[in-house]
Write an enzyme that holds these catalytic residues in place. Structure first.
Site, PDB file in Angstrom:
ATOM      1  N   LEU A  96     143.074  94.631  52.631  1.00  0.00           N
ATOM      2  CA  LEU A  96     142.973  94.931  54.066  1.00  0.00           C
ATOM      3  C   LEU A  96     144.183  94.429  54.834  1.00  0.00           C
ATOM      4  CD1 LEU A  96     139.220  94.004  54.628  1.00  0.00           C
ATOM      5  CD2 LEU A  96     140.214  96.296  54.678  1.00  0.00           C
ATOM      6  N   GLY A  97     144.780  93.382  54.339  1.00  0.00           N
ATOM      7  CA  GLY A  97     145.946  92.860  55.029  1.00  0.00           C
ATOM      8  C   GLY A  97     146.347  91.513  54.482  1.00  0.00           C
TER       9      GLY A  97
ATOM     10  N   GLY B 261     147.880  87.799  55.559  1.00  0.00           N
ATOM     11  CA  GLY B 261     148.159  86.878  56.661  1.00  0.00           C
ATOM     12  C   GLY B 261     149.056  85.751  56.231  1.00  0.00           C
TER      13      GLY B 261
ATOM     14  N   VAL C 148     143.585  89.376  52.603  1.00  0.00           N
ATOM     15  CA  VAL C 148     142.195  89.768  52.822  1.00  0.00           C
ATOM     16  C   VAL C 148     141.920  91.077  52.083  1.00  0.00           C
ATOM     17  CG1 VAL C 148     140.441  90.314  54.542  1.00  0.00           C
ATOM     18  CG2 VAL C 148     142.181  88.609  55.060  1.00  0.00           C
TER      19      VAL C 148
ATOM     20  N   LYS D  90     138.764  86.688  52.015  1.00  0.00           N
ATOM     21  CA  LYS D  90     140.100  86.119  52.226  1.00  0.00           C
ATOM     22  C   LYS D  90     140.404  85.225  51.028  1.00  0.00           C
ATOM     23  CE  LYS D  90     142.906  84.204  55.904  1.00  0.00           C
ATOM     24  NZ  LYS D  90     142.934  84.035  57.356  1.00  0.00           N
TER      25      LYS D  90
ATOM     26  N   ASP E  46     144.964  81.558  69.551  1.00  0.00           N
ATOM     27  CA  ASP E  46     145.741  82.666  69.005  1.00  0.00           C
ATOM     28  C   ASP E  46     145.152  84.018  69.405  1.00  0.00           C
ATOM     29  OD1 ASP E  46     147.880  83.728  67.661  1.00  0.00           O
ATOM     30  OD2 ASP E  46     146.943  83.640  65.681  1.00  0.00           O
TER      31      ASP E  46
END
Ligand SMILES: Nc1ncnc2c1ncn2[C@@H]1O[C@H](COP(=O)(O)OP(=O)(O)OP(=O)(O)O)[C@@H](O)[C@H]1O
Length: 826
Positions: free
Chosen positions: A445-446, A448, A453, A468, A564
């Site tokens: 999904l991505g 970081g 993730v 994650k 954030d």
């Protein structure tokens, strides 16, 4: 005995003969004066007048005799004596037993006996009335003693019991006959002055957890004090803080009693007993706060600032938070009467958070010892939207937990009906403990800063999760372990519809994994790009920021400053509602949620003379009461356009018609010097390096609203440096297009105040912001049930998932079920 008094006969012999054991009493009770009077009337003896006279005489003589022999009478007449008591029956038999009397005598006796009967009745009714009077007097006396004792700061050991039991929340034990026996043990113990526990900083252990008699007695005192409505002003006023504490404690107690009256189990009462005192501050080590953090307790009741050793992470505050939550969730009562504080969380989670805090504390110390200079370093990210991190004050060590024992749906009430909990629970039972091998990783999904993730399916189920995955060695090497730890700790605490649910965590093959709720709708940044003009219509923006506001409010209540906020971190769930994610930059601190009751006249806010308000707040944010026409946790909004007499500091003001208690859960004293955030979202105080606190979240909240409405951030420069300079120096400007309402701009103006202390929300947090006219008419409690501006495209999602190689090929079925299940939750 009572009967003797009415037998005022001259026929002493008769009386002595027939009255048996009463004869002596008769004689003993006859005075010589009576006898003389009787002698004088001998000339009338035998006449009817004489009889009548004697009758009246006897009655009057009886009265005086009774008065003179009251002690005797009292002895003979019990309080319980009634018309059918022996004393009543004694006269009549005497008449009927007598056989040697003449008719006249019998008639006279009859009259006398009638009169005696009446007199006896009268006397007995008096006696019966007198007894309650006596007991009432005793009660009053007892109450008086109690009040006077309380005024002097002590609770009577014995005398107060009777009245105390009336106020006891503990059900009276049936086997205990007397009321005093039903008084809880804690009430029977000697107490100490009310103020003592709050003043005793050095007292070991929080009164919340302590079962000592002292703490319980404190409740006792408060209960009595409040119940007799002792005016606070009458107390010694040399210590204002103590006074306020007492007032607050007293009113809090009333609130609690109101809530708990419906609670039948004594176990709950115990809980109440321990939670009543204000949380005591745990002595903290300065080293924790050194340079990096200055964490304090916020108390609206003018709590004096404690010395640094005391101002620190407050475990008891969190515990109180937890306990209060538990109570309010259980009771679901709405009591607008006294101030109280409430929040949401559950005890187990809170306990977790406490241990985590302790862990961080220790880790911070270790870290500072290891490398004192490290805390001054910070990294810059690559893009202006990437997060900046300058906080290495946290530990590099990480304590791993590789099982799910601490997680259950019971810990996350808002997700208790979630099928994913069941799936996880079942898998845990099946496999013993969970690991990465039990999941099919479907898609990345991505990526970081601290991990990657993945979309994952729990094998054998149709349940999707976002996992994650973090490499422990990498984290340790890059000194990011503390960030990972912080994120994990925070995730464990969360139980909110707009925040991620952590289903499980485990470590396998040197990888730390967090199994979270999956959000298929992408993030707000992506969603914004898809909008016409790359910005949201105002109602949509309002919806999203309102949900974010609730999420931030909850985080602040838990003592988490998010730091954030940006569209990239706001994910869209499958039902179209949002989920704020990514907590590795968040700051943990202590917070003391308080419900403020306004004492100012309508139209004046007690804490702020400026700032827009309305009264549409739900007093108890976690009130579970169903909305209804009769009972609602919403008060009608009674705002007016009439300007306040006072010149407002910020924008358009609305006057409050009614002042309601305000929940303040803002960690106003938390401080950090870390350079943390995202360039375009960084608050001026962070850039200036002046130290920052919770107000940074309200700045970023303003930037977010600006970006959602205008499609860009307000201070963006050509490069990061220029952006930072703009944030500090440039004044706020609004583009001419798109057209944005005055209320929206006014809210942004209030939030993007460069001095944090003047910023909207800096003092009372979300409570201030929620009252802004921009949110006029918004049903805060039910926003989770509102129809979102946009629903994620499930087909698109299904296609993606298929491409990712979802096993079983039953994605659509899964999505259907899941979507329905999810909507049911709200
Ligand atoms: N629960 C989730 N559901 C769907 N996508 C998620 C979820 N959590 C994270 N993501 C996506 O995974 C990507 C990585 O997220 P992650 O939180 O690790 O990093 P980040 O958001 O870039 O922040 P940071 O670098 O500060 O950790 C993001 O693009 C995010 O959109």
């Amino acid at each position: 005995m009572g009967s003797c008094e009415i037998v005022e006969e001259k026929d002493e012999a008769t009386l002595s003969k027939h009255s048996g054991r009463y004869g002596k009493s008769v004689l003993g009770s006859s005075s010589s004066k009576d006898f003389e009077g009787r002698k004088q009337g001998e000339k009338y003896h035998g006449s009817l007048e004489y009889d009548i006279d004697k009758l009246f005489q006897s009655i009057s003589v009886k009265t005086s005799t009774r008065l003179r022999t009251s002690s005797f009478h009292n002895t003979g007449t019990s309080a319980s004596a009634g018309p059918s008591s022996p004393s009543m029956r004694m006269a009549s038999p005497r008449v009927f037993v007598e056989t040697s009397l003449s008719l006249k005598q019998a008639l006279r006796d009859r009259c006398v006996s009638k009169a005696s009967e009446m007199a006896a009745l009268k006397r007995l009714s008096k006696s019966a009335a007198a007894s309650p009077r006596v007991s009432e007097a005793d009660r009053i006396k007892s109450l008086y003693n109690q009040v006077s004792c309380n005024r002097s700061g002590f609770v009577p050991v014995d005398k107060g019991k009777g009245s105390l039991v009336e106020r006891s929340l503990i059900p009276v034990n049936s086997d205990k006959a007397s009321t005093s026996k039903s008084v809880p043990k804690c009430y029977e113990e000697p107490s100490k002055p009310i103020s003592e526990p709050t003043q005793n900083k050095s007292s070991k252990g929080s009164c919340l957890s302590s079962r000592s008699g002292d703490d319980q007695i404190e409740l006792d005192e408060i209960v009595v004090a409040s119940s007799v409505k002792e005016p606070v002003i009458s107390l010694p006023s040399d210590n204002a803080t103590e006074l306020e504490k007492r007032t607050l404690s007293s009113t809090l107690d009333l609130e609690r009693r109101g809530k708990l009256e419906n609670t039948p189990c004594s176990g709950t009462e115990k809980k109440v007993t321990r939670m009543i005192p204000r949380p005591k501050q745990k002595p903290k080590r300065k080293i924790i706060l050194k340079k990096k953090l200055k964490i304090g307790i916020v108390s609206v009741s003018n709590t004096t600032k404690k010395d640094e050793d005391d101002v620190s992470l407050d475990a008891s505050a969190n515990k109180l938070l937890c306990q209060r939550c538990h109570c309010s969730l259980k009771s679901t009562s709405i009591d607008n009467q006294p101030p109280s504080y409430t929040t949401s969380h559950n005890p187990e989670v809170c306990a977790d958070s406490l241990s985590s805090e302790a862990e961080i504390v220790v880790m911070k110390q270790e870290k500072e010892r290891e490398n004192p200079a490290s805390s001054e370093k910070f990294e810059f990210s690559l893009s202006s939207k990437d997060s900046l991190v300058g906080d290495y004050s946290r530990s590099t060590s990480m304590s791993e937990e590789s099982n799910l024992s601490r997680f259950s749906c019971g810990n996350k009430p808002h997700m208790s009906m979630d099928v994913r909990w069941e799936a996880i629970k079942h898998a845990k039972l099946q496999y013993g403990s969970l690991g990465l091998r039990h999941f099919n990783l479907l898609k990345k999904l991505g990526c970081g800063d601290i991990g990657t993730v993945y979309l994952a399916e729990l094998i054998g189920t149709n349940c999707l999760f976002a996992i994650k995955v973090m490499d422990n060695e990498f984290l340790a090497r890059r000194k990011k372990s503390s960030r990972a730890q912080a994120e994990r700790d925070i995730l464990k605490m969360l139980d909110h519809p707009f925040l991620p649910t952590l289903y499980a965590q485990f470590t396998s093959d040197h990888l730390s994994c967090l199994v979270m709720e999956y959000c298929p709708g992408g993030d707000l940044h992506v969603l914004r790009q898809k909008q016409l003009g790359r910005c949201f219509p105002e109602p949509a923006a309002r919806f999203y920021v309102a949900e974010i506001l609730l999420a931030l409010e909850y985080l602040h209540m838990l003592g988490v400053i998010y730091r954030d906020l940006k569209p990239e971190n706001i994910l869209v769930r499958e039902d179209g509602h949002i989920m704020l994610t990514d907590f590795d930059l968040s700051l943990r601190c202590a917070v003391n949620p308080t419900l403020l009751r306004s004492t100012s006249p309508p139209g004046n806010d007690p804490a702020r003379s400026s700032g827009p308000y309305n009264t549409s707040n739900c007093i108890q944010p976690f009130c579970t009461m169903e909305p209804s026409f009769q009972v609602s946790c919403f008060s009608p909004r009674l705002s007016t356009n009439q300007q306040q007499g006072q010149k407002p500091k910020r924008g358009n003001q609305q006057q409050m018609k009614r002042s309601l208690p305000q929940l303040v859960a803002e960690p106003t004293e938390a401080r950090s010097n870390s350079f943390v955030g995202t360039h375009e979202y960084l608050a001026p105080e962070i850039i200036r390096g002046q130290g920052h606190g919770a107000a940074v979240d309200w700045w970023t909240f303003g930037v977010l609203l600006y970006e959602l409405l205008y499609g860009k951030t307000p201070f963006k420069g050509h490069n990061n440096d220029e952006t930072l300079a703009n944030v500090v120096l440039q004044s706020l400007k609004f583009p001419d297009s798109p057209l944005v309402s005055f209320q929206a701009k006014d809210l942004i103006r209030g939030l993007l105040v460069k001095e944090p202390e003047n910023r909207l929300g800096s003092e009372k947090g979300s409570a201030e912001i929620k009252r802004h006219p921009f949110f006029e008419g918004l049903n805060w409690a039910l926003i989770r049930c509102a129809i979102p501006p946009e629903l994620p495209d499930f087909y698109e999602f299904g296609g993606r998932q298929e491409a990712a190689g979802s096993p079983g090929g039953n994605d659509n079925k899964y999505l259907e079920c899941k979507a329905i299940g999810e909507f049911e939750l709200f």
